[in-house]
Structures are given as C-alpha cells and as structure tokens.
Design a protein around this motif. Sequence first.
Motif, mmCIF file in Angstrom:
data_model
loop_
_atom_site.group_PDB
_atom_site.id
_atom_site.type_symbol
_atom_site.label_atom_id
_atom_site.label_comp_id
_atom_site.label_asym_id
_atom_site.label_seq_id
_atom_site.Cartn_x
_atom_site.Cartn_y
_atom_site.Cartn_z
ATOM 1 N N MET A 31 2.890 -3.705 -10.440
ATOM 2 C CA MET A 31 1.707 -3.212 -9.503
ATOM 3 C C MET A 31 2.456 -3.632 -7.998
ATOM 4 O O MET A 31 2.440 -4.825 -7.745
ATOM 5 N N MET A 32 2.501 -2.728 -7.254
ATOM 6 C CA MET A 32 3.173 -2.763 -5.850
ATOM 7 C C MET A 32 2.208 -3.551 -5.083
ATOM 8 O O MET A 32 1.068 -3.231 -5.055
ATOM 9 N N LYS A 33 2.723 -4.673 -4.476
ATOM 10 C CA LYS A 33 1.846 -5.411 -3.531
ATOM 11 C C LYS A 33 1.321 -4.288 -2.283
ATOM 12 O O LYS A 33 1.901 -3.611 -2.010
ATOM 13 N N LYS A 34 0.086 -4.915 -1.791
ATOM 14 C CA LYS A 34 -0.462 -4.263 -0.531
ATOM 15 C C LYS A 34 0.606 -4.352 0.599
ATOM 16 O O LYS A 34 0.857 -5.536 0.874
ATOM 17 N N ARG A 35 1.054 -3.460 1.012
ATOM 18 C CA ARG A 35 2.123 -3.384 2.164
ATOM 19 C C ARG A 35 1.527 -2.906 3.461
ATOM 20 O O ARG A 35 0.551 -1.907 3.441
ATOM 21 N N ILE A 36 2.076 -3.384 4.699
ATOM 22 C CA ILE A 36 1.533 -2.913 6.083
ATOM 23 C C ILE A 36 2.879 -1.676 6.564
ATOM 24 O O ILE A 36 3.779 -1.768 6.395
ATOM 25 N N VAL A 37 2.083 -0.646 6.595
ATOM 26 C CA VAL A 37 2.769 0.845 6.491
ATOM 27 C C VAL A 37 3.723 0.641 7.800
ATOM 28 O O VAL A 37 5.075 1.037 7.633
ATOM 29 N N TRP A 38 3.556 0.034 8.907
ATOM 30 C CA TRP A 38 4.277 0.138 10.039
ATOM 31 C C TRP A 38 5.389 -0.603 9.871
ATOM 32 O O TRP A 38 6.541 -0.699 10.270
ATOM 33 N N ILE A 39 4.804 -1.858 9.276
ATOM 34 C CA ILE A 39 6.128 -2.769 8.889
ATOM 35 C C ILE A 39 7.230 -2.364 7.949
ATOM 36 O O ILE A 39 8.375 -2.272 8.063
ATOM 37 N N GLN A 62 1.817 9.394 1.491
ATOM 38 C CA GLN A 62 2.785 8.991 2.636
ATOM 39 C C GLN A 62 2.822 7.675 2.511
ATOM 40 O O GLN A 62 3.961 7.239 2.514
ATOM 41 N N GLU A 63 1.845 6.989 2.488
ATOM 42 C CA GLU A 63 1.901 5.350 2.137
ATOM 43 C C GLU A 63 2.551 5.091 0.950
ATOM 44 O O GLU A 63 3.370 4.094 1.143
ATOM 45 N N ARG A 64 2.423 5.703 -0.122
ATOM 46 C CA ARG A 64 3.203 5.434 -1.192
ATOM 47 C C ARG A 64 4.777 5.561 -1.005
ATOM 48 O O ARG A 64 5.547 4.640 -1.468
ATOM 49 N N VAL A 65 4.894 6.615 -0.413
ATOM 50 C CA VAL A 65 6.536 6.927 -0.431
ATOM 51 C C VAL A 65 7.174 5.886 0.596
ATOM 52 O O VAL A 65 8.182 5.631 0.297
ATOM 53 N N ILE A 66 6.542 5.665 1.691
ATOM 54 C CA ILE A 66 6.991 4.644 2.751
ATOM 55 C C ILE A 66 7.064 3.645 2.195
ATOM 56 O O ILE A 66 8.227 2.710 2.533
ATOM 57 N N CYS A 67 5.988 2.920 1.565
ATOM 58 C CA CYS A 67 6.243 1.638 0.976
ATOM 59 C C CYS A 67 7.144 1.500 -0.170
ATOM 60 O O CYS A 67 7.826 0.524 -0.298
ATOM 61 N N TYR A 68 7.488 2.443 -0.887
ATOM 62 C CA TYR A 68 8.367 2.273 -1.934
ATOM 63 C C TYR A 68 9.838 2.447 -1.379
ATOM 64 O O TYR A 68 10.691 1.549 -1.811
ATOM 65 N N LEU A 69 10.175 3.507 -0.315
ATOM 66 C CA LEU A 69 11.215 3.180 0.476
ATOM 67 C C LEU A 69 11.548 1.839 1.050
ATOM 68 O O LEU A 69 12.521 1.272 1.061
#
Length: 356
Positions: A1-9, A285-292
Amino acid sequence: MMKKRIVWIELLRIAACAAVVLLHAASQHFRDVPVDTFTWKVSNFYHGISRFAVPCFVMISGALYLDKKRDWNLKKLWLGNILTVAAAYLFWQIFYGAYRIAVHGSPAVGSAEFVKKMLVYVSDSYFHLWYLPMLMGLMIITPLLWEIVNSRRGKQWEEYLILLFLIFKILPYTIAYLPLPWMDHLKSLMNTVQPVLAVDFTGYFILGHYLYAYDLPKKAERAVFAAGPVLIIAGIGLCQWRSLALDKAVQSFYENYTVSAFFWSAAVFLFFKNCLGRITWDERQERVICYLGSCTFGVYLIHAFFRDILHRAGIDSMMIDNTAAAVPLTALAILALSFAAAAVLKCIPVIKKWIV
C-alpha cells in the motif's frame, strides 16, 4: 500500500528528476565544443536553468525528514532509511562498474584484473551516485537536526542556521570565482571560519524544512520569486562571459553553492508549494502523480545507463543541428526509458525495497 504523499512535493520531485536528466543531457558535449558557438551557449543555458535539481531534492528530504510529525527511532533510521540507501548505492556502484568494464571489452570476468578494476570502480562514486553517500550523511545527523528545528525556538534556530549557510558557504563560494584582486588572500580570509553544521548540503536540508513548515512574508516571497530567475540568468551570463575570456567551459557561477542556485532553488520550491500546492487534484491524478514521484529515485539511479546507451547509438545533444531541440529531445528519451525501467524494477519485491 502506497504511503500518503503530498502532491506538490511529488510534482517537485518529478521536476527535479527531469532537471537532473536535462542537465546531464546538456553536459554531454559541454567541454567538447568551442565556447563561442551556439551549441555551447545552448548547453550553458540548459545547464543553468536545471541547477535547482539537486538542491530541491535535498530540500524535499529536509522538509520530510525534519517534519515535526516524525518520531525518529535510531534502530529504524539505521536499519531502515540508511541501510536502504547504502544497499542501493552498493548495487548501482557494482552495476556501473560492471557496465564500464563490459563496454571496454576487458578484462575477463572472474580474473584478478577484473576484481581489481571492480574494486577501483566501486570505491569511487560514479558521476551521479555521489548523491547517495551525501544523503546518508544527512540522514545520520537528522535526529539531531530534528531536535533543533522542532524545539521551542526551532524557527529562530533554523533562521540562524540558514543565515550561517549564506554567510559561510553561499557567498564565499560565489565570490571565489569572480576575478577580483587579491583573490587568494580573500578566499583564505573567507574560509578561516567554517561552522561545519551550517555548510554544505545541510544548509539546503534545513532550508527545505523551513520553507515547508513556515510561510514567508509576502514581500520576502516576492523578493525570492524575483531574485531566483534574475540571478540564474545572471549566472548563465557570467559563465558565458568567463568562458569566452578563458577560452574554456566554465560553470562556476550557477553551481549548487552559488547565490544563483540558492535563490533559484528556493524560488522553484516556493512555486511548487504556494502555486501548484493550491491546485485541487482528483483521485486519479493524485495516484498518477504520486506513482511517478515514487519512481524518481529509480530514474535517478538508472538514467546514466540509458544516457550512455543512447549516446553510443548516436542519440545525444548533437544528434541534429538544432541543439536547442536536441537537448530536451535527448532528455525526454532518457526519461522515458528510465521511467519504464524503474516501473518494471518496482514490480520486483526485493528490488523494489533495496535497489530503487
């Protein structure tokens, strides 16, 4: 499970990763072509604008590692964070050592000469892998820095350390490359006192947390936004002027510890935080950004391999006459291959944890 990430970071992480690749694409012929040519001027420009990459990577680490929500445990720090980076460093040092031996066609695998050469390669960081030992050094002192910046007067201590970073590292480094009279004596004087905790990348580490945790006054923020682009363009111009004067490539005026890089990196960091950070992204969008964003470590580690492979295939910053187009096209090709490779490696359980 992917940790909660901050999108702008994560967006900043992706931008910094792309900037590293752009810098290395532009550097392929930086010292091979005459400095009075359009090709070199284009390379110099791309070099300059991409210099926020490494400082912003360090600032991201500072923002997250020094966050007051962290609860540092020394066992977890050493066996989790530091050991993971150390394992990745060792693996990629061996990988690039074996690759360099392979492309040169000798010596035979398993021979004494092969072992000697591998030991030499592994003992000296490959050109981009220096970042990992530096990051481990920052991690080692992170618990101490965490206690300082999260103390009752943490904000004031951070401001003090950032000021020391500017006075004892950024300004002396910048001034040292200007053709001023009595420069040797001036450099000696400026380097007489070097408060170790406030110099080198620790300054960017602390700066990242400060800009992440606190909002600058509007006037100060506007000043940073104005100074960043102006100073980096000035740095690019000074490099061109000095290169023409010396008839050799110079990049001293926008390197990591210059005033140009300091304010340019701070401006980029604040842009992502205060501008892109206000955008509301949908879940996909958040999922894609955080995965990249999660792939960028792997991209950083492997991009030098694809850079060399493409260069040997004739795909580099001089593959077409228009260097201004060739550099970003080469960077895009390296990025695409590196992201694909990182994505594949992240699907392998052990590799995912220890290598990328």
